[in-house]
Write an enzyme that holds these catalytic residues in place. Structure first.
Site, mmCIF file in Angstrom:
data_model
loop_
_atom_site.group_PDB
_atom_site.id
_atom_site.type_symbol
_atom_site.label_atom_id
_atom_site.label_comp_id
_atom_site.label_asym_id
_atom_site.label_seq_id
_atom_site.Cartn_x
_atom_site.Cartn_y
_atom_site.Cartn_z
ATOM 1 N N ASP A 139 -6.331 -10.265 -0.883
ATOM 2 C CA ASP A 139 -6.539 -10.191 -2.327
ATOM 3 C C ASP A 139 -5.327 -9.553 -2.998
ATOM 4 O O ASP A 139 -4.585 -8.791 -2.374
ATOM 5 C CB ASP A 139 -7.786 -9.365 -2.653
ATOM 6 C CG ASP A 139 -9.065 -10.020 -2.146
ATOM 7 O OD1 ASP A 139 -9.056 -11.242 -1.940
ATOM 8 O OD2 ASP A 139 -10.060 -9.292 -1.963
ATOM 9 N N LYS A 140 -5.156 -9.834 -4.268
ATOM 10 C CA LYS A 140 -4.011 -9.330 -5.029
ATOM 11 C C LYS A 140 -3.799 -7.838 -4.829
ATOM 12 O O LYS A 140 -2.672 -7.385 -4.611
ATOM 13 C CB LYS A 140 -4.218 -9.638 -6.519
ATOM 14 C CG LYS A 140 -3.141 -9.064 -7.425
ATOM 15 C CD LYS A 140 -3.437 -9.365 -8.883
ATOM 16 C CE LYS A 140 -2.388 -8.737 -9.810
ATOM 17 N NZ LYS A 140 -2.687 -8.998 -11.236
#
Length: 324
Positions: A139-140
């Site tokens: 995830d970011k």
């Protein structure tokens, strides 16, 4: 330039009654549903040795699926001079330690400035690989280790290893609440029925298994070591929230900061300002996709997450002394 790909998998019993296109989307998750359906229609998929072009053909479990296709270079993305923290690199793979805030692949809202764009700048030949060689994602705002393929053979073997659970990924996290012991969360994960960007526990989701153990207990938080058996989108975040221990700072599944009683203002401020999930991919272990050598890498917890852990540890020590 087209590259050949040849994969073989046995349909799991859980796919009983599902259509062929749904089944291979589950079995080969690193390819888009539209691409897989195109391959079925083009005669690139066989079931028990017989080529089929029927995307809606029903599966019963136990069928042998062969995928024999050519991969064309995908949509063109621009190389960008974005720094990559490269932990290891050879002719076939590279391993990076991804920082918080860096998206892995371009998508809605993030057309560039991603790991993929950085990879194309680092090695222009990545353009000839699906997703520029990206095998799995973080995830970011999750930090830590990712492996990237540099050749189609390496990518095919790494994807196969992931599907057969032969790649070990361990994470560190800080969760809300006091956890007394480790355990396993075995709950299927799928797209949230009404929130498009969220994932959720749903019986129609894909099998998802997360193992966790307690690394350190604080007054109202727990530091965890987790190991993924599967790799679904937001898996650790969804599973921890499901057992009522969402990750500190998680903007989607975590809720408000939860400081312990009589916490110092410094600790309260740290928890308030920690605006990403406290999750870090700390260990990656795999057999090299070409040489077969077992390789393991470690990445220390980043400073912002370590600062939270240190503050929670100090809070626990100080209050233990005061209570004693």
């Amino acid at each position: 330039m087209a590259e050949k790909i040849q994969l073989q998998e046995v349909v799991p019993d859980s796919c009983l009654g599902k259509r062929l296109d749904q089944t291979i989307a589950q079995m080969f998750p690193d390819f888009s549903r539209s691409r897989l359906k195109d391959w079925i229609l083009a005669g690139n998929v066989s079931v028990n040795g017989e080529v089929t072009t029927k995307a809606r053909e029903k599966m019963y479990g136990g069928e042998v699926i062969n995928l024999d296709a050519e991969i064309e270079a995908e949509v063109h993305f621009e190389p960008q001079d974005i720094e990559l923290n490269i932990v290891y690199e050879d002719d076939d793979i590279l391993v990076i330690n991804k920082p918080a805030g860096l998206v892995v692949h371009p998508g809605a809202g993030n057309p560039d400035g991603t790991v993929l764009n950085a990879l194309l700048h680092h090695n222009p030949d990545q353009e000839n690989l699906p997703r520029a060689g990206i095998v799995h994602r973080l995830d970011k705002d999750t930090t830590g280790l990712m492996v990237v393929a540099k050749t189609i053979a390496a990518q095919t073997n790494l994807v196969d290893a992931l599907q057969h659970r032969e790649i070990t990924r361990e994470y560190e996290a800080i969760a809300n609440g006091i956890m007394t012991a480790g355990g396993v969360v075995d709950e299927p994960i799928g797209r949230h029925p009404s929130k498009r960007t969220h994932m959720a526990i749903t019986m129609s989701g894909r099998p998802s298994v997360t193992h966790y153990r307690v690394a350190e207990k604080y007054r109202l938080h727990t530091r965890l070591r987790l190991r993924l058996e599967t790799g679904r989108t937001h898996q650790i975040r969804v599973h921890m929230a499901h057992i009522a221990h969402p990750l500190v700072g998680d903007p989607v599944y975590g809720g408000r900061p939860r400081p312990p009683k009589n916490a110092s203002e410094e600790l309260r401020e740290l928890l308030r300002n920690f605006r990403r999930q406290a999750l870090h991919a700390t260990m990656l272990s795999l057999y090299h996709p070409i040489t077969g050598e077992l390789m393991t890498w470690h990445a220390p917890v980043p400073d912002d997450m370590q600062e939270i852990a240190d503050a929670l540890h100090l809070d626990a020590q100080q209050n233990m002394v005061e209570e004693y």
